[in-house]
Scaffold this active site. Structure first.
Site, PDB file in Angstrom:
ATOM      1  N   HIS A  89      65.544  58.743  32.380  1.00 44.54           N
ATOM      2  CA  HIS A  89      65.723  60.098  32.939  1.00 44.54           C
ATOM      3  C   HIS A  89      64.924  60.303  34.219  1.00 44.54           C
ATOM      4  O   HIS A  89      64.409  61.395  34.465  1.00 44.54           O
ATOM      5  CB  HIS A  89      65.316  61.156  31.906  1.00 44.54           C
ATOM      6  CG  HIS A  89      66.313  61.320  30.807  1.00 44.54           C
ATOM      7  ND1 HIS A  89      67.358  62.197  30.870  1.00 44.54           N
ATOM      8  CD2 HIS A  89      66.438  60.670  29.620  1.00 44.54           C
ATOM      9  CE1 HIS A  89      68.084  62.109  29.767  1.00 44.54           C
ATOM     10  NE2 HIS A  89      67.546  61.189  28.986  1.00 44.54           N
ATOM     11  N   ASP A 111      62.987  59.703  25.783  1.00 42.07           N
ATOM     12  CA  ASP A 111      64.293  59.650  25.111  1.00 42.07           C
ATOM     13  C   ASP A 111      65.280  58.806  25.903  1.00 42.07           C
ATOM     14  O   ASP A 111      65.126  58.615  27.114  1.00 42.07           O
ATOM     15  CB  ASP A 111      64.851  61.065  24.931  1.00 42.07           C
ATOM     16  CG  ASP A 111      64.976  61.809  26.258  1.00 42.07           C
ATOM     17  OD1 ASP A 111      64.076  61.662  27.110  1.00 42.07           O
ATOM     18  OD2 ASP A 111      65.976  62.524  26.449  1.00 42.07           O
ATOM     19  N   GLU A 112      66.295  58.308  25.193  1.00 36.62           N
ATOM     20  CA  GLU A 112      67.465  57.669  25.790  1.00 36.62           C
ATOM     21  C   GLU A 112      67.100  56.639  26.868  1.00 36.62           C
ATOM     22  O   GLU A 112      67.597  56.702  27.984  1.00 36.62           O
ATOM     23  CB  GLU A 112      68.390  58.744  26.394  1.00 36.62           C
ATOM     24  CG  GLU A 112      68.871  59.730  25.357  1.00 36.62           C
ATOM     25  CD  GLU A 112      69.767  60.833  25.914  1.00 36.62           C
ATOM     26  OE1 GLU A 112      70.863  60.990  25.384  1.00 36.62           O
ATOM     27  OE2 GLU A 112      69.363  61.513  26.876  1.00 36.62           O
ATOM     28  N   VAL A 113      66.225  55.718  26.525  1.00 39.14           N
ATOM     29  CA  VAL A 113      65.890  54.657  27.471  1.00 39.14           C
ATOM     30  C   VAL A 113      66.949  53.557  27.342  1.00 39.14           C
ATOM     31  O   VAL A 113      67.100  52.951  26.287  1.00 39.14           O
ATOM     32  CB  VAL A 113      64.486  54.074  27.180  1.00 39.14           C
ATOM     33  CG1 VAL A 113      64.138  53.006  28.210  1.00 39.14           C
ATOM     34  CG2 VAL A 113      63.446  55.180  27.171  1.00 39.14           C
ATOM     35  N   GLU A 138      63.005  59.022  19.851  1.00 30.73           N
ATOM     36  CA  GLU A 138      63.358  57.610  20.038  1.00 30.73           C
ATOM     37  C   GLU A 138      62.140  56.721  20.157  1.00 30.73           C
ATOM     38  O   GLU A 138      62.200  55.541  19.822  1.00 30.73           O
ATOM     39  CB  GLU A 138      64.203  57.400  21.298  1.00 30.73           C
ATOM     40  CG  GLU A 138      65.600  57.887  21.186  1.00 30.73           C
ATOM     41  CD  GLU A 138      65.735  59.248  21.799  1.00 30.73           C
ATOM     42  OE1 GLU A 138      64.862  60.115  21.559  1.00 30.73           O
ATOM     43  OE2 GLU A 138      66.722  59.452  22.518  1.00 30.73           O
TER      44      GLU A 138
END
Ligand SMILES: *[C@@H]1O[C@H](CO)[C@@H](O)[C@H](O)[C@H]1NC(C)=O
Ligand SMILES: *[C@@H]1O[C@H](CO)[C@@H](O)[C@H](O)[C@H]1NC(C)=O
Ligand SMILES: *[C@@H]1O[C@H](CO)[C@@H](O)[C@H](O)[C@H]1NC(C)=O
Ligand SMILES: *[C@@H]1O[C@H](CO)[C@@H](O)[C@H](O)[C@H]1NC(C)=O
Length: 536
Positions: free
Chosen positions: A274, A334-336, A387
């Site tokens: 992000h 998050d969301e790596v 996560e």
């Protein structure tokens, strides 16, 4: 075409529209009655509130808040007294007294007793409990300034307007405290820039609903509006436009406005994913992605393998510590996506050296551990998205984990608390997702403690947040989209567990919506109906 055709067509269309009505009311066995409000009701519902039919006229034109002699004084409260005096006055200024008051009993002051010294800034462990009696003698008491602030809000909500246009209040006793200590709203100022005035308006609405954390998701892939003094290039290159930024003065104004309302500002600087917008002003920070042995010109997450990354993070966080007074910093996580890391030969070599070939979660762990150590060094405690834990990253015991994935929420809470981490729940409360129905009812009914775990595990759930991600909202629509739907979450997090009956809540929530309108917050309607004071 003949009439029969139109008749058939309209029947078909009617049927289609009837079938596409979501029919939530029927599902829940509840049909709202249209103008149904609950004057003088309080939102969120206090832990204990008893009232009698005995009423008093409130002389709003000369009303005063006063300290009892032994009370501690506090400039935060002096400000609050002015604010609530104005709220009471502006509620009444539109009215014309039709008759002289019939009720002879009057209330022209509320006495305030702050039992301990005034705290300057709110915290996760702040005490928000208060007691209040309203009647022949009206007194609000709390151990802390934050409890007095919550009590003032309650007092302002107890006032209602009689048929003769006077402001009255019932004889009432309140004993109140929140069920959860972290009650937040997340706003995202990266997908769309939100002007400071919108952030302040939202803080007002938060105070009206006893929220106490503004989770400021200030930067993300799309834009970097935070003006850093250490790295001015970040916003110069990363903001949408030169004026779509938050200067140090802007940030200070938001923090101060929040503080005066007992609201913490927890900034989020989400990494290592992000972070595309960061790369524009900080060359060398992001991982170059490769294809066919060559850089593609695109970038992935922050590069965890070079020391310059950590120097940058340390300088930035040192600055943040001076700018944001809260004890907590949200580190994101998050969301790596591992694809870009996988493509980059330098990363592959680094992983070989470290003997972690192929284990990208381990690489993420190296990054997260360095960043958490830096946070500690500069004096922050921290929050991460789930996560980080899901990927098996070992983080410090005092990490707070925010649970957002709306799938097996109970299992996730069970897992996170079993590991001994404190948890903040957001998964049921993504208010940016909208539905053609009264979706507040679902937010309202979600029970945060409904997971398998010991009492100790349940205590590790410190609260929750309603999220308004910014893809489809900006200054034009964010307030009505958020309110009063976020009020439902506010009551879930403040009130007792057994205050969860949608039918009973509806008139009070409608009242709260109307009250917000009266106070200038453009809260959207819950259902067909009207507010008595609505100005169209
Ligand atoms: C407040 O007083 C009014 C007037 O006596 C009464 O009708 C009403 O039920 C009371 N409300 C509560 C919540 O006690
Ligand atoms: C406030 O105004 C009312 C009349 O509206 C009056 O009866 C009362 O004495 C006033 N109280 C104070 C403290 O000035
Ligand atoms: C590398 O990892 C392997 C397997 O986990 C282990 O057997 C080996 O001793 C490690 N080598 C070094 C230098 O750490
Ligand atoms: C909770 O645990 C019990 C007993 O282990 C199990 O039967 C039940 O399905 C679990 N419930 C959830 C929601 O996981």
């Amino acid at each position: 075409m003949d009439k029969l055709f139109w008749l058939v067509l309209s029947l078909v269309l009617c049927n289609i529209s009837a079938n596409t009505q979501p029919g939530l009311e029927q599902e829940l066995g509840y049909v709202p009655s249209l103008g149904d409000t609950s004057p003088g009701s309080v939102w969120p519902q206090p832990q204990s509130l008893t009232s009698t039919p005995q009423t008093y006229t409130v002389t709003v034109e000369n009303f005063s808040f006063k300290y009892v002699a032994s009370s501690h004084r506090c400039s935060t409260l002096d400000e609050a007294f002015k604010r609530y005096g104005m709220i009471m006055m502006s509620s009444t200024s539109r009215l014309r007294l039709k008759f002289r008051p019939k009720v002879q009993l009057k209330i022209s002051s509320l006495e305030v007793n702050l039992l301990s010294t005034c705290q300057h800034y709110p915290s996760l462990n702040m005490n928000e409990a208060y007691t209040m009696e309203v009647g022949d003698y009206s007194l609000l008491t709390s151990e802390s300034v934050w409890g007095i602030l919550r009590g003032l809000e309650t007092f302002s909500q107890l006032l209602w307007e009689s048929e003769t246009g006077e402001f009255v209040v019932n004889k009432t006793n309140v004993i109140d405290h929140p069920r959860y200590s972290h009650r937040g709203i997340l706003l995202d100022t990266s997908r769309h820039f939100l002007p400071v005035r919108v952030l302040l308006e939202n803080l007002d609405a938060m105070a009206y609903n006893k929220y106490n954390v503004f989770h400021w998701h200030i930067v993300d892939q799309q834009s970097f509006p935070y003006v850093s003094q250490a790295y001015p290039g970040l916003s110069k290159k990363g903001a949408y436009q030169a004026n779509y930024v938050y200067t140090p003065d802007d940030v200070a104004a938001v923090v101060e406005y929040a503080r005066l309302r007992g609201i913490r500002v927890v900034p989020e600087f989400d990494t290592p994913g992000h972070s595309l917008s960061w790369g524009l002003g900080q060359p060398g920070l992001l991982t170059p992605c490769y294809a066919g042995g060559k850089p593609t010109g695109t970038y992935g997450p922050i590069n965890p393998t070079v020391e310059s990354t950590y120097d940058f993070i340390r300088n930035l966080f040192t600055e943040l510590k001076a700018v944001f007074p809260d004890k907590y910093l949200h580190l994101g996580g998050d969301e790596v996506s591992f694809n870009c890391w996988k493509s980059n030969p330098d990363i592959t070599n680094y992983m070989k050296e470290k003997n972690i070939t192929g284990d990208y979660a381990k690489l993420e762990e190296i990054y997260v551990q360095r960043v958490t150590e830096i946070s500690k060094e500069v004096g922050f405690s921290y929050i991460v998205w789930q996560e980080v834990v899901d990927n098996g990253v070992k983080v410090k015991d005092d990490t707070v984990v925010e649970v957002w994935i709306n799938n097996h929420i109970d299992k996730e809470l069970e897992k996170v608390t079993k590991l001994g981490y404190r948890a903040i729940l957001t998964a049921p409360w993504y208010l940016n997702m909208i539905h053609y129905r009264e979706d507040w009812q679902y937010y309202y009914m979600y029970e945060p403690s409904a997971f398998n775990g010991t009492e100790k595990q349940k205590e590790l759930v410190v609260g929750g947040e309603a999220c308004m991600w910014g893809e489809y909202v900006d200054a034009t629509n964010i307030i009505p989209r958020l309110w009063p739907r976020a009020s439902a979450v506010a009551e879930r997090l403040w009130s007792a567990k057994n205050i969860n009956d949608v039918t009973k809540a509806t008139p009070r929530l409608h009242q709260q919506r109307c009250r917000m309108l009266q106070r200038g917050i453009n809260a959207e309607p819950l259902h067909p109906g009207y507010c008595v004071h609505e100005r169209n």
